[in-house]
Design a protein around this motif. Structure first.
Motif, PDB file in Angstrom:
ATOM      1  N   VAL A 783      37.191  74.066  80.880  1.00 61.59           N
ATOM      2  CA  VAL A 783      37.113  73.183  79.550  1.00 61.59           C
ATOM      3  C   VAL A 783      38.271  72.344  79.146  1.00 61.59           C
ATOM      4  N   PHE A 784      39.226  73.176  79.712  1.00 60.44           N
ATOM      5  CA  PHE A 784      40.660  72.316  79.313  1.00 60.44           C
ATOM      6  C   PHE A 784      40.659  71.192  80.123  1.00 60.44           C
ATOM      7  N   SER A 785      40.288  71.310  81.231  1.00 59.56           N
ATOM      8  CA  SER A 785      40.278  70.072  82.199  1.00 59.56           C
ATOM      9  C   SER A 785      39.508  68.779  81.643  1.00 59.56           C
ATOM     10  N   ARG A 786      38.244  68.934  80.841  1.00 61.46           N
ATOM     11  CA  ARG A 786      37.578  68.084  80.148  1.00 61.46           C
ATOM     12  C   ARG A 786      38.407  67.810  78.829  1.00 61.46           C
ATOM     13  N   GLY A 787      39.200  68.574  78.427  1.00 62.22           N
ATOM     14  CA  GLY A 787      39.938  68.026  77.316  1.00 62.22           C
ATOM     15  C   GLY A 787      41.061  67.148  77.665  1.00 62.22           C
ATOM     16  N   ARG A 788      41.562  67.232  78.716  1.00 62.33           N
ATOM     17  CA  ARG A 788      42.553  66.088  79.336  1.00 62.33           C
ATOM     18  C   ARG A 788      41.887  64.857  79.394  1.00 62.33           C
ATOM     19  N   ILE A 789      40.683  65.064  79.965  1.00 61.97           N
ATOM     20  CA  ILE A 789      40.033  63.703  79.959  1.00 61.97           C
ATOM     21  C   ILE A 789      39.540  62.913  78.513  1.00 61.97           C
ATOM     22  N   LEU A 790      39.247  64.083  77.729  1.00 61.50           N
ATOM     23  CA  LEU A 790      39.006  63.482  76.228  1.00 61.50           C
ATOM     24  C   LEU A 790      40.190  63.019  75.620  1.00 61.50           C
ATOM     25  N   LEU A 791      41.141  63.797  75.823  1.00 67.25           N
ATOM     26  CA  LEU A 791      42.492  63.454  75.101  1.00 67.25           C
ATOM     27  C   LEU A 791      43.494  62.673  75.925  1.00 67.25           C
ATOM     28  N   SER A 792      43.282  61.392  76.392  1.00 70.28           N
ATOM     29  CA  SER A 792      44.032  60.787  77.090  1.00 70.28           C
ATOM     30  C   SER A 792      45.202  60.359  76.436  1.00 70.28           C
ATOM     31  N   HIS A 793      46.134  59.726  77.297  1.00 72.69           N
ATOM     32  CA  HIS A 793      47.411  59.109  76.267  1.00 72.69           C
ATOM     33  C   HIS A 793      47.102  57.953  75.532  1.00 72.69           C
ATOM     34  N   THR A 794      45.897  57.333  75.831  1.00 71.93           N
ATOM     35  CA  THR A 794      45.294  56.243  74.747  1.00 71.93           C
ATOM     36  C   THR A 794      44.677  56.750  73.561  1.00 71.93           C
ATOM     37  N   ARG A 795      44.238  58.224  73.418  1.00 67.91           N
ATOM     38  CA  ARG A 795      43.563  58.724  72.264  1.00 67.91           C
ATOM     39  C   ARG A 795      44.272  59.762  71.665  1.00 67.91           C
ATOM     40  N   ASN A 796      45.597  59.670  71.564  1.00 65.97           N
ATOM     41  CA  ASN A 796      46.343  60.717  71.114  1.00 65.97           C
ATOM     42  C   ASN A 796      46.317  61.024  69.522  1.00 65.97           C
ATOM     43  N   ARG A 797      45.629  60.246  69.026  1.00 66.66           N
ATOM     44  CA  ARG A 797      45.510  60.438  67.548  1.00 66.66           C
ATOM     45  C   ARG A 797      44.175  60.778  67.079  1.00 66.66           C
ATOM     46  N   LEU A 798      43.499  61.415  67.999  1.00 60.89           N
ATOM     47  CA  LEU A 798      41.956  62.005  67.785  1.00 60.89           C
ATOM     48  C   LEU A 798      42.187  63.395  66.785  1.00 60.89           C
ATOM     49  N   SER A 799      41.548  63.381  65.874  1.00 59.25           N
ATOM     50  CA  SER A 799      41.551  64.631  65.076  1.00 59.25           C
ATOM     51  C   SER A 799      41.165  65.802  65.643  1.00 59.25           C
ATOM     52  N   ALA A 800      41.542  66.930  65.229  1.00 56.84           N
ATOM     53  CA  ALA A 800      41.163  68.243  65.758  1.00 56.84           C
ATOM     54  C   ALA A 800      39.770  68.474  65.606  1.00 56.84           C
ATOM     55  N   ALA A 801      39.098  67.937  64.315  1.00 55.90           N
ATOM     56  CA  ALA A 801      37.675  68.149  64.128  1.00 55.90           C
ATOM     57  C   ALA A 801      36.908  67.541  65.052  1.00 55.90           C
ATOM     58  N   THR A 802      37.381  65.928  65.139  1.00 56.36           N
ATOM     59  CA  THR A 802      36.454  65.408  66.084  1.00 56.36           C
ATOM     60  C   THR A 802      36.571  65.993  67.673  1.00 56.36           C
ATOM     61  N   THR A 803      37.783  66.048  68.186  1.00 55.38           N
ATOM     62  CA  THR A 803      37.951  66.914  69.313  1.00 55.38           C
ATOM     63  C   THR A 803      37.031  67.960  69.573  1.00 55.38           C
ATOM     64  N   ARG A 804      36.821  68.856  68.601  1.00 58.57           N
ATOM     65  CA  ARG A 804      36.025  70.217  68.657  1.00 58.57           C
ATOM     66  C   ARG A 804      34.558  69.820  68.776  1.00 58.57           C
ATOM     67  N   SER A 805      34.096  68.780  67.945  1.00 57.48           N
ATOM     68  CA  SER A 805      32.719  68.336  67.884  1.00 57.48           C
ATOM     69  C   SER A 805      32.274  67.814  69.243  1.00 57.48           C
ATOM     70  N   LEU A 806      33.113  66.964  69.873  1.00 54.96           N
ATOM     71  CA  LEU A 806      32.950  66.361  71.002  1.00 54.96           C
ATOM     72  C   LEU A 806      33.114  67.264  72.283  1.00 54.96           C
ATOM     73  N   MET A 807      33.837  68.450  72.269  1.00 59.22           N
ATOM     74  CA  MET A 807      34.083  69.152  73.301  1.00 59.22           C
ATOM     75  C   MET A 807      32.809  69.890  73.632  1.00 59.22           C
TER      76      MET A 807
END
Length: 850
Positions: A783-807
């Motif tokens: 799951v964390f490996s997918r998290g590294r794909i989601l939160l790349s260096h170009t998306r470092n301002r993505l909120s925790a709520a949206t991160t949770r929803s997408l994951m």
């Protein structure tokens, strides 16, 4: 050709007198007639001017099957009408009667109630009664929405033209697939009147996960369908919301289709969150209704944008297969103390309504996790605490292997003047290795961010839970150890230097290396880079080096390459082989326990095997050098520490006993203490009686098994034991009966127990629960490996709520757990007006009303 006149009839009785104008009766709804041109070859009986389609005279028509009882009452026979007025059936009654027979899926592609029409080809000619079926496609592709079928002819049950028209609007594959199902016409229609069994409908494609060739719809998606697909795509593939604003994406989507609908980033963000909430509630109900108990795994992670998350996965048995899903992925922006972690864990369980179904928790050996389990026992009444704790076995493997490799690290611990000659030579040779090691890690990180390759060995060895066994030795023992390991340290430095030199000399050494491999007829590969904080990278380098020994020797022997000081002699190559061989058991075990979801029942036998390997090698002074044997002796202490800790957890013993290949006989054959075995039996008997006995039984207990007199057999052979076959055991004897049987050499314990449900229903439920306990927290790490794909260096301002929803939503959607109706219910909401000048943080502020 003269245009046919029409007139509404206000009576419910069919008019038989001829009039110069055609008459139309519309039942249940009023609608203007649609008249368009027709090019149907079957339109042979249409009146002049009618441009729709008629049913009749087509050779390849399909006749509607009539089931008994479908024409009225349950036992109603088919009525044969005559010309008499007695009991004459009016048009509406006839229509209602016929509608009951229109159950084929093809009718679902048209409005449920057709128009009743009387038409004539020319004024003055006798009018003929027909039904006008109206296509319910949102964008009809026929020349007319109307398909006409004449009554009281040999073709009055024909569906040929219905098929022909429907295939124009929905495609051949869609109609054929609908006809192959058992669905009825009403099943095909949805509430809006559009078919919901179309094979090219976007909502149906989510249900049909097929292997092989992928087919696509021949029509454009509707706005709602597009919104549905965007939610799926963005969450499953972890795409940026702003991708829909990308110029190239817009060009690809709108070229040739300038009217293609593309939702705004804020609309997609809102849709993802709402679908996440709806799906979360649905999954909660599924888990609440699960027949057995639930197992969990958890781990903590700090994302690239410096947010602290914990992930929890839930593990169950599903149809004889281990099944897991991401339960939640939440930010914990406070200290990850055991109490805080337990509080969050308990809160998630209560949110899902499953706090009373918890069986076990799997996590790594970090001290806060042990505290978390103990605190969770206080917060969740159904959880027994450390007795049901599973320690991640891959974590134990890493800690043990780390003990081996760390003995050969080159550490600056003495002043130069205190170094002896050998130590000074090693320090000189290793000069700059720390910078090179850092450069290797930076290069790997760059490659990961660029998506160039997966980082199989990118995780540093665990620190939490690891104790330096060397530090526990006496000063004399440490000096002896340091003296013995020096040759291994030296060869590792040499190999690291060679690897770094080859990779970083892209214009000189690397071309020579590749040319040499071709000449030696070896596969062209680059030498793996070793990072001192990752034991598996050390193994990979050693394994490669020994396989490519000839090539490495040739490169090092060439003085023009500048690698002569890193050349290995025969004794050093022997040490390479020895260290590779001892690390191989850890490598293979790690790969084995990273496949799918390994059962907890395999942990104890695996630990026994590794302990045997370490013990045998540590005392074998013929096959292994003193340095290797010393390192293995320390590794054995690390392994034994966690072997002993497994005794404090009851789930290991229960799971082993419930595996048909092991039972108690495994411990007996391995020479375990009799008292320990007796305790294991008492533990499983107590748990079975407390949590499972009588709760899943279909058979009453022996003392309550009585039959009414009316059910007593009248013939003794009705109850002859030889005729009874395999029957369910009384629940009081299930465990004893199972343990009394010999062990079986089986491959899949879950499937074995599924087959035993009819015999030992209570014990089978217990076995399926315990054999579903994950032996590692590897699934959480994925799951964390997918998290590294989601939160790349170009998306470092993505909120925790949206991160949770997408994951969560992405994982659920890939598993087919997202219900189409939930997505469509959200997709019909109004679009959100696009926000100007906003990165993803701006979209978040807009969505959250901040």
């Amino acid at each position: 050709m003269a245009k046919t006149a029409t007139k509404k009839i206000t009576t419910t009785k069919a008019t038989t007198a001829a009039t110069p104008k055609a008459t139309i009766l519309r039942s249940q709804r009023q609608k203007k007639a649609t008249v368009v041109d027709s090019d149907d070859e079957e339109d042979l009986n249409a009146e002049p001017g009618f441009t729709g389609e008629t049913l009749g005279n087509d050779v390849n028509h399909l006749m509607e099957p009539v089931e008994p009882g479908e024409l009225g009452s349950e036992e109603a026979p088919m009525e044969i009408c005559d010309d008499s007025d007695e009991g004459e059936e009016d048009d509406e009654a006839e229509l209602n009667r016929l509608k009951k027979t229109w159950t084929l899926p093809i009718y679902g592609f048209f409005e449920p109630t057709p128009d009743i029409c009387y038409v004539s080809s020319k004024p003055g000619l006798e009018k003929r009664k027909c039904h006008e079926f109206v296509c319910n496609a949102k964008y009809c592709k026929g020349k007319s929405r109307i398909v006409r079928r004449f009554l009281h002819t040999g073709d009055e049950s024909s569906t040929g033209n219905l098929h022909k028209h429907a295939k124009r609007c929905w495609g051949d594959d869609s109609i054929n697939e609908a006809m192959e199902t058992d669905a009825k016409a009403d099943d095909v229609r949805d509430q809006r009147g559009e078919p919901k069994l179309r094979s090219d409908d976007i909502t149906v494609s989510f249900k049909q996960v097929r292997k092989g060739r992928v087919t696509f719809s021949t029509r454009n998606l509707t706005k709602t369908e597009s919104r549905v697909e965007y939610v799926r795509w963005i969450s499953e593939s972890l795409r940026s919301f702003n991708i829909v604003k990308d110029r190239g994406f817009i060009t690809l989507m709108k070229s040739g289709r300038p009217g293609t609908y593309i939702p705004s980033p804020s609309t997609i963000s809102r849709d993802v969150k709402l679908v996440f909430e709806k799906t979360r509630q649905r999954i909660a109900k599924i888990l609440q209704k699960h027949d057995g108990k639930l197992n969990f795994a958890t781990d903590a992670w700090t994302s690239p944008n410096h947010r602290a998350f914990i992930a929890i996965t839930v593990h169950i048995e599903q149809n004889g297969e281990p099944f897991f899903l991401l339960l939640d992925f939440v930010e914990v922006p406070v200290s990850h103390s055991g109490l805080n972690l337990a509080t969050v864990f308990a809160s998630i369980l209560r949110d899902f309504g499953i706090e009373n179904k918890i069986l076990s928790v799997t996590c790594d050996n970090a001290s806060p996790n042990v505290v978390m389990v103990n605190e969770l026992e206080k917060l969740v009444e159904a959880f027994p605490g450390e007795a049901n704790l599973t320690r991640c076995f891959n974590h134990i493997l890493s800690l043990t292997a780390k003990t081996v490799v760390r003995q050969f690290d080159v550490v600056k611990g003495k002043e130069d003047e205190a170094l002896d000659e050998a130590e000074r030579a090693l320090q000189d040779l290793a000069a700059g290795h720390e910078i090179e090691d850092l450069a290797t890690q930076v290069e790997e990180l760059r490659a990961q961010l660029a998506g160039e390759r997966t980082a199989d060995n990118s995780e540093d060895d665990p620190v939490e839970g690891w104790e330096d066994e060397r530090a526990l030795l006496s000063e004399i023992d440490r000096e002896e150890l340091d003296a013995s390991v020096w040759p291994v340290k030296l060869l590792l430095v040499k190999l690291r230097k060679i690897s770094f030199s080859l990779i970083n000399s892209s214009t000189l050494l690397l071309p020579k290396w590749e040319k040499l491999l071709k000449a030696l007829k070896k596969k062209v590969r680059r030498m793996p880079r070793d990072v001192q904080t990752r034991w598996n990278s050390t193994y990979d380098m050693l394994s490669f080096a020994y396989e490519y020994r000839d090539a490495i020797d040739t490169m090092a022997a060439d003085k023009d390459n500048g690698l002569r000081k890193f050349e290995l002699d025969a004794d050093e190559w022997e040490l390479v082989r020895q260290l590779r061989d001892v690390l191989e058991v850890f490598k293979h075990a790690t790969l084995f326990f990273s496949r799918g979801t390994p059962s907890l029942a395999t942990v104890i036998p695996a630990m026994d095997h590794i302990d045997k390997v370490l013990t045998t090698a540590s005392i074998n002074n013929v096959m292994f050098s003193p340095a290797i044997r010393a390192a293995l002796s320390l590794a054995k202490k690390t392994l034994n520490k966690y072997y002993t800790l497994s005794d404090s957890s009851e789930v290991y013993r229960i799971t082993m006993i419930l595996h048909p290949s092991f039972k108690l006989r495994y411990f007996e054959s391995m020479g375990w203490d009799v008292e320990w075995i007796d305790t294991a039996r008492e533990i499983i008997e107590t748990e079975f009686a407390r949590s499972y006995t009588g709760k899943y039984s279909l058979t009453p207990t022996a003392e309550h098994a009585t039959k009414p007199k009316s059910q007593l057999p009248t013939n003794i052979f009705d109850t002859l034991p030889a005729f009874s076959g395999a029957r369910a055991q009384p629940i009081v004897d299930e465990l004893a009966a199972y343990l009394a049987q010999p062990t079986e050499n089986i491959v899949d314990a879950l499937k074995w127990w599924v087959a035993k449900k009819t015999i030992w229903r209570n014990l089978a439920r217990m076995a399926l629960d315990y054999l579903s306990i994950p032996a590692t927290s590897t699934d959480v790490e994925r799951v964390f490996s997918r998290g590294r794909i989601l939160l790349s260096h170009t998306r470092n301002r993505l909120s925790a709520a949206t991160t949770r929803s997408l994951m969560c939503l992405g994982g659920w959607s890939l598993l087919g757990l997202v219900c189409d109706s939930d997505v469509k219910a959200v997709a019909v909401l109004p679009d959100i007006v696009e926000v100007e000048d906003g990165g993803e943080d701006k979209w978040e502020e807009y969505i959250n009303g901040t």
